[in-house]
Motif scaffolding. Sequence first.
Motif, mmCIF file in Angstrom:
data_model
loop_
_atom_site.group_PDB
_atom_site.id
_atom_site.type_symbol
_atom_site.label_atom_id
_atom_site.label_comp_id
_atom_site.label_asym_id
_atom_site.label_seq_id
_atom_site.Cartn_x
_atom_site.Cartn_y
_atom_site.Cartn_z
ATOM 1 N N ARG A 103 0.829 -1.207 0.000
ATOM 2 C CA ARG A 103 0.000 0.000 0.000
ATOM 3 C C ARG A 103 0.864 1.257 0.000
ATOM 4 N NH1 ARG A 103 -5.782 0.833 2.628
ATOM 5 N NH2 ARG A 103 -6.058 3.047 2.201
ATOM 6 N N ALA A 104 1.941 1.241 0.777
ATOM 7 C CA ALA A 104 2.836 2.399 0.818
ATOM 8 C C ALA A 104 3.440 2.655 -0.555
ATOM 9 C CB ALA A 104 3.936 2.171 1.854
ATOM 10 N N ARG A 105 3.794 1.576 -1.248
ATOM 11 C CA ARG A 105 4.392 1.711 -2.573
ATOM 12 C C ARG A 105 3.379 2.267 -3.579
ATOM 13 N NH1 ARG A 105 9.083 -0.360 -4.099
ATOM 14 N NH2 ARG A 105 9.551 -0.470 -6.319
ATOM 15 N N SER A 106 2.156 1.742 -3.526
ATOM 16 C CA SER A 106 1.107 2.230 -4.411
ATOM 17 C C SER A 106 0.839 3.711 -4.172
ATOM 18 C CB SER A 106 -0.177 1.414 -4.194
ATOM 19 O OG SER A 106 -1.272 1.999 -4.856
ATOM 20 N N ASP A 107 0.698 4.095 -2.912
ATOM 21 C CA ASP A 107 0.446 5.496 -2.588
ATOM 22 C C ASP A 107 1.601 6.386 -3.039
ATOM 23 O OD1 ASP A 107 -1.898 4.651 -1.463
ATOM 24 O OD2 ASP A 107 -1.328 5.072 0.621
ATOM 25 N N ALA A 108 2.835 5.932 -2.798
ATOM 26 C CA ALA A 108 4.000 6.744 -3.165
ATOM 27 C C ALA A 108 4.074 6.953 -4.670
ATOM 28 C CB ALA A 108 5.279 6.074 -2.656
ATOM 29 N N TYR A 109 3.802 5.896 -5.429
ATOM 30 C CA TYR A 109 3.857 6.018 -6.887
ATOM 31 C C TYR A 109 2.819 7.018 -7.384
ATOM 32 C CZ TYR A 109 3.402 4.933 -11.826
ATOM 33 O OH TYR A 109 3.328 5.042 -13.195
ATOM 34 N N PHE A 110 1.581 6.870 -6.918
ATOM 35 C CA PHE A 110 0.516 7.715 -7.438
ATOM 36 C C PHE A 110 0.645 9.152 -6.944
ATOM 37 C CE2 PHE A 110 -3.764 9.154 -8.354
ATOM 38 C CZ PHE A 110 -4.008 8.552 -9.582
ATOM 39 N N GLU A 111 1.000 9.329 -5.675
ATOM 40 C CA GLU A 111 1.162 10.681 -5.135
ATOM 41 C C GLU A 111 2.331 11.400 -5.800
ATOM 42 O OE1 GLU A 111 1.478 10.025 -0.973
ATOM 43 O OE2 GLU A 111 -0.660 9.543 -0.725
ATOM 44 N N GLY A 112 3.368 10.640 -6.165
ATOM 45 C CA GLY A 112 4.467 11.243 -6.919
ATOM 46 C C GLY A 112 3.981 11.798 -8.243
ATOM 47 N N GLY A 113 2.948 11.167 -8.803
ATOM 48 C CA GLY A 113 2.371 11.654 -10.045
ATOM 49 C C GLY A 113 1.733 13.020 -9.911
ATOM 50 N N TYR A 114 1.296 13.392 -8.702
ATOM 51 C CA TYR A 114 0.741 14.733 -8.510
ATOM 52 C C TYR A 114 1.810 15.781 -8.812
ATOM 53 C CZ TYR A 114 -2.606 12.093 -5.571
ATOM 54 O OH TYR A 114 -3.521 11.195 -5.087
ATOM 55 N N TRP A 115 2.996 15.531 -8.302
ATOM 56 C CA TRP A 115 4.093 16.471 -8.534
ATOM 57 C C TRP A 115 4.534 16.459 -9.989
ATOM 58 C CZ3 TRP A 115 5.208 20.273 -5.452
ATOM 59 C CH2 TRP A 115 4.893 20.167 -4.090
ATOM 60 N N LEU A 116 4.421 15.291 -10.629
ATOM 61 C CA LEU A 116 4.807 15.221 -12.040
ATOM 62 C C LEU A 116 3.935 16.129 -12.900
ATOM 63 C CD1 LEU A 116 5.632 11.460 -12.748
ATOM 64 C CD2 LEU A 116 7.196 13.369 -12.336
ATOM 65 N N ILE A 117 2.667 16.291 -12.526
ATOM 66 C CA ILE A 117 1.800 17.193 -13.280
ATOM 67 C C ILE A 117 2.400 18.591 -13.299
ATOM 68 C CG2 ILE A 117 -0.487 18.268 -13.356
ATOM 69 C CD1 ILE A 117 -1.570 15.722 -11.983
ATOM 70 N N LEU A 118 2.856 19.044 -12.129
ATOM 71 C CA LEU A 118 3.478 20.364 -12.035
ATOM 72 C C LEU A 118 4.817 20.396 -12.755
ATOM 73 C CD1 LEU A 118 3.826 23.229 -10.897
ATOM 74 C CD2 LEU A 118 4.736 22.193 -8.800
ATOM 75 N N TRP A 119 5.655 19.420 -12.468
ATOM 76 C CA TRP A 119 7.002 19.441 -13.043
ATOM 77 C C TRP A 119 6.999 19.242 -14.549
ATOM 78 C CZ3 TRP A 119 10.372 21.966 -10.596
ATOM 79 C CH2 TRP A 119 10.433 21.937 -9.205
ATOM 80 N N ASN A 120 6.050 18.493 -15.064
ATOM 81 C CA ASN A 120 5.944 18.363 -16.520
ATOM 82 C C ASN A 120 5.701 19.719 -17.172
ATOM 83 O OD1 ASN A 120 6.338 15.583 -16.665
ATOM 84 N ND2 ASN A 120 4.156 15.108 -16.536
ATOM 85 N N ALA A 121 4.842 20.518 -16.538
ATOM 86 C CA ALA A 121 4.576 21.857 -17.069
ATOM 87 C C ALA A 121 5.805 22.747 -16.950
ATOM 88 C CB ALA A 121 3.387 22.482 -16.333
#
Length: 427
Positions: free
Chosen positions: A46-64
Amino acid sequence: MGRKILYGLAGAALLLPATAFAATNPHFDVETATRAYLDLLQGPARARSDAYFEGGYWLILWNAVVAVLGYVVLLRTGLSARFRDRAERIVKWRWLVPAAYALPFVIASTLIFLPWTIYTDFLREQHYGLMSQSFGAWLVDQGKSLGISIVANAILLTALFAVIRGFRRTWWLWGAGVMTGLFAFGALLGPLIAPMFNSYTELPAGPIRDRIVAMAAANHIPAEHVYLFDASKQSKRISANVSGLGPTIRISLNDNLLNRTGPDEVAAVMGHEMGHYVLGHVVRMILLFALVFIVVFGIIYRVAPAVIARNPRWGVRDIADPAATPVLALIAAIASLVLTPIQNLIVRTAESQADAFGLDAAREPDGFAKIAMRLSEYRKIEPGPIEEALFFDHPSGATRVRMAMQWKKDHVPGATMVKPDIKLDAK
């Protein structure tokens, strides 16, 4: 009630009133049944799943951010203006200059963004155990994508700068129309392009195919061809999709779905995909994203001329100059970042509708719940409501499992809670 009527008109005549079986299932507790599934994901998994997906939140910003910085590099170094000058020298007709500009622009942009792309699309996926490809095979696929991008951008820029030159005051509306048209054209060609990356074959005869064909027939869906593609060579993700538009539309499932799940899960997924088909989501999504394009191009129309005027050293003449392409792209990147929750809402709504349709079509609530849990390998299973609204382009696993258990209570006579019998992969 309105949604039930809609699904009935769409051909999903299997939906029954929620009260039909409620009286016979007074002891079926939806929350308890839901929790039995959600509790399958515990500890490191569960920790791994949460970390992967939550990291994607930051990717939205960093991609821009990366997109803006990359396009600024093309402008401040004068590369964009040089690409334009070279295109004007080698092309006789002015209307084709943007197409000639597209070749070096796409190649240079790809090279500038390549380190970031390697991190987000290969190294990060590999770190979380989702990548099946070698780096070399991944690069080959990136090369194919580059070729497609060059052609697509040549078409887009040719059409876009033609309307900018021809409609100085209303080009943003026409530009949104051009983008929508290319979006639709891409959807039409999708099934023809996909075999460049994967092998597509007819799903072998057997019980699974028979059930898919029967479900399709019950919902008036053409099912002469059911396609299986070898996504396992690239990723461990479970997937199926409705692709194409009009004469090219088709339903496909990947080999991970076939090999990693049971027949009830396959039926649940395919019911969902048939929902996209019956409910006309391909066309509906094109129309809804046309509205997004109108907003984005309206912002570009207002902002881009001022940005160009304040930066004469970039060598960009005006908004009709192909060298302005990075300006348009960086403004679009920022606008898309701001509009991310709206875009997610559009997609998530369609996915939720397809979930409801799929439950009616397949009548496999536990199969649907099991699939929702398997997807938790790379999707956070239980976000907060605001988190789900902002960042999820599909309903969360918890939302989907709860929907499945509510459907089970409402539609399965004598429904009982089962002990889930699946094992989730920690990596």
